[in-house]
Design an enzyme around this catalytic site. Structure first.
Site, PDB file in Angstrom:
ATOM      1  N   ASP A   1      45.530  88.242  49.039  1.00  0.00           N
ATOM      2  CA  ASP A   1      45.920  88.579  47.930  1.00  0.00           C
ATOM      3  C   ASP A   1      47.002  88.038  47.871  1.00  0.00           C
ATOM      4  O   ASP A   1      48.350  87.202  47.591  1.00  0.00           O
ATOM      5  CB  ASP A   1      46.777  89.685  48.352  1.00  0.00           C
TER       6      ASP A   1
ATOM      7  N   ASP B   1      50.514  95.581  48.510  1.00  0.00           N
ATOM      8  CA  ASP B   1      48.371  95.383  48.538  1.00  0.00           C
ATOM      9  C   ASP B   1      48.730  96.349  49.510  1.00  0.00           C
ATOM     10  O   ASP B   1      49.532  96.987  50.208  1.00  0.00           O
ATOM     11  CB  ASP B   1      48.597  94.032  49.379  1.00  0.00           C
TER      12      ASP B   1
ATOM     13  N   ASP C   1      49.484  90.489  53.132  1.00  0.00           N
ATOM     14  CA  ASP C   1      49.802  89.959  54.556  1.00  0.00           C
ATOM     15  C   ASP C   1      48.672  88.780  54.288  1.00  0.00           C
ATOM     16  O   ASP C   1      48.232  88.114  55.338  1.00  0.00           O
ATOM     17  CB  ASP C   1      48.597  90.784  55.079  1.00  0.00           C
TER      18      ASP C   1
END
Ligand code: ADP
Ligand code: MG
Length: 327
Positions: A262, A44, A258
C-alpha cells in the site's frame, strides 16, 4: 507582539509532544493541520484492520499423496516474502514438518504485488496467491475439492491462497487473520467525528465484505492492486467534500496502512499514517507514524490535531486582544 509570534509554534510544540507521548510521531505541522480537516479515512485490511499475523487454519490438496510435496514446495517459494501470509504459510509448514525437497535449481522468487508470489523450482513453475493470480497463470480449471474448500472458507471470512504447479491448482490454504479488537470502536468514533471509513484490500470480495461488516464499514474496495488502491484515493480526493457548501472544497483523505502493498496509496493520500511495526517504506511515506498497533490511535491523532488548531486560534484571539488593549 511576542504573543502573536508565539501563538502558533507553542501550540504546535505542545500538540506534537502530546502526540508523541501517545505513540504518534508527526512529520510537519501541515500534516497536523490536514489531519484536523479529514473527511474520509481509508484503511488497508491486512495488517491494518486485522492483526496482520494470520494463521493457516486449513490446507487442502487435490491428491492427498502429494500433500507433503505441495507444502514443502510452498515453503521454498514463500521463503523470502515479507508478506504476513508468507509467514503464516511457513509456520504451518514447520508444524507439519514435511521432508524438505532438495531444490537443485531454484529461480528468483518473483513477487506480484497484491496477488502473490511465483518461482521456478526444479524446472516447475510454482505460484502461490489469490484467484486473480491463478486466472493469469492457470491452464486447468479448479477441481471441485478446491472450489468447495474455497466457498467454505471465504464464507467464514478467511482468505484462500491457491498453490499451482505448472498451471494446475494442486492445493489451497485457508488463512485466518483476526480483526484488531478496537477496529469497530475506532470506526464508530471516527463516524461520530463526521469522518467516513472506507476499506481497501487486495484480498477477495467475499472475505473483504465479511471483515468490513465486522468493523462497521460499508464502503469496500476489494481485489485492488497497489496502483488501484492509489487510484481509489485520487478519485476520492477529486470529489467534493461534505464540508463544501457554495464553494468547492476537495475531500481530504487519509490512508492508514502498514506499507505492504500500500505504499503508492500512502504516497497519494493527503494524510498518510503508517501503523504498528510498519515497513521502512511506509514510515518513509508517512506523515504520521503510529507506534502502537491499536487503531484507536487514529482517532487520537485526529483529536490532537483538531485541539491543536483550536488552541492556535484561541492564542491569536488572546494575543490580539492583549495587544489591542495595551496599545
Ligand atoms: P491487503 O490489501 O489486504 O493488505 P495485499 O494487497 O497485501 O492485501 O495482498 C492481497 C492478496 O494477495 C492476499 O490476500 C493474498 O491472497 C495475495 N498475496 C499477496 N502476497 C502473497 C504471498 N506472499 N503469498 C501468498 N499470497 C499472497
Ligand atoms: Mg496490507
Amino acid at each position: 507582539p511576542c504573543a502573536l509570534g508565539l501563538a502558533t509554534p507553542t501550540a504546535i510544540m505542545v500538540g506534537t509532544s502530546v502526540a508523541a507521548t501517545n505513540g504518534i510521531l508527526i512529520k510537519g505541522a501541515d500534516a497536523l493541520e490536514r489531519a484536523g480537516n479529514l473527511d474520509v479515512v481509508v484503511f488497508d485490511k491486512t495488517g491494518t484492520l486485522t492483526t496482520g499475523s494470520p494463521t493457516v487454519v486449513a490446507f487442502k490438496s487435490t491428491q492427498p499423496a502429494l500433500l507433503e510435496r505441495v507444502i514443502s514446495l510452498t515453503v521454498l517459494v514463500e521463503k523470502e516474502s515479507e508478506h504476513p501470509i508468507a509467514k503464516a504459510v511457513r509456520d504451518y509448514a514447520r508444524r507439519q514438518s514435511p521432508a524438505e525437497i532438495p531444490a537443485s535449481s531454484r529461480g528468483e522468487v518473483e513477487n506480484i504485488p497484491g496477488q502473490g508470489v511465483r518461482c521456478v523450482v526444479n524446472g516447475k513453475l510454482i505460484a502461490l496467491g489469490n484467484a486473480r493470480l491463478m486466472t493469469a497463470l492457470v491452464v486447468a480449471s479448479k477441481s471441485t475439492v478446491i472450489s468447495e474448500f474455497q466457498t467454505l472458507h471465504e464464507d467464514k471470512g478467511n482468505t484462500v491462497i491457491f498453490v499451482s504447479i505448472d498451471g494446475i491448482i494442486e492445493g489451497a490454504f485457508a488463512v485466518s487473520d483476526e480483526l484488531k479488537p478496537d477496529a469497530a470502536t475506532a470506526v464508530a468514533a471516527l463516524k461520530e467525528r463526521g469522518i467516513e471509513s472506507i476499506m481497501v484490500t487486495g484480498d477477495n470480495w467475499k472475505t473483504a465484505r465479511s471483515v468490513a461488516a465486522a468493523c462497521g464499514i460499508t464502503r469496500v474496495h476489494a481485489e485492488a492492486s497497489p496502483e488501484e488502491k492509489a487510484k481509489i484515493i485520487k478519485d476520492l480526493q477529486s470529489q467534493a467534500s461534505p464540508r463544501s457548501a457554495n464553494t468547492f472544497i476537495q475531500t481530504v483523505v487519509a490512508m492508514i496502512g502498514d506499507g505492504i502493498n500500500d505504499a503508492p496509496s500512502l504516497a497519494s493520500a493527503d494524510v498518510a499514517m503508517a501503523i504498528g511495526a510498519g515497513t521502512d517504506i511506509a514510515i518513509e511515506a508517512a506523515d504520521f507514524v503510529l507506534m502502537h498497533a491499536d487503531l484507536y490511535t487514529v482517532v487520537n491523532a485526529v483529536d490532537i490535531s483538531r485541539k491543536t488548531f483550536r488552541q492556535i486560534r484561541q492564542n491569536y484571539i488572546w494575543a490580539l486582544g492583549y495587544n489591542s488593549v495595551t496599545i
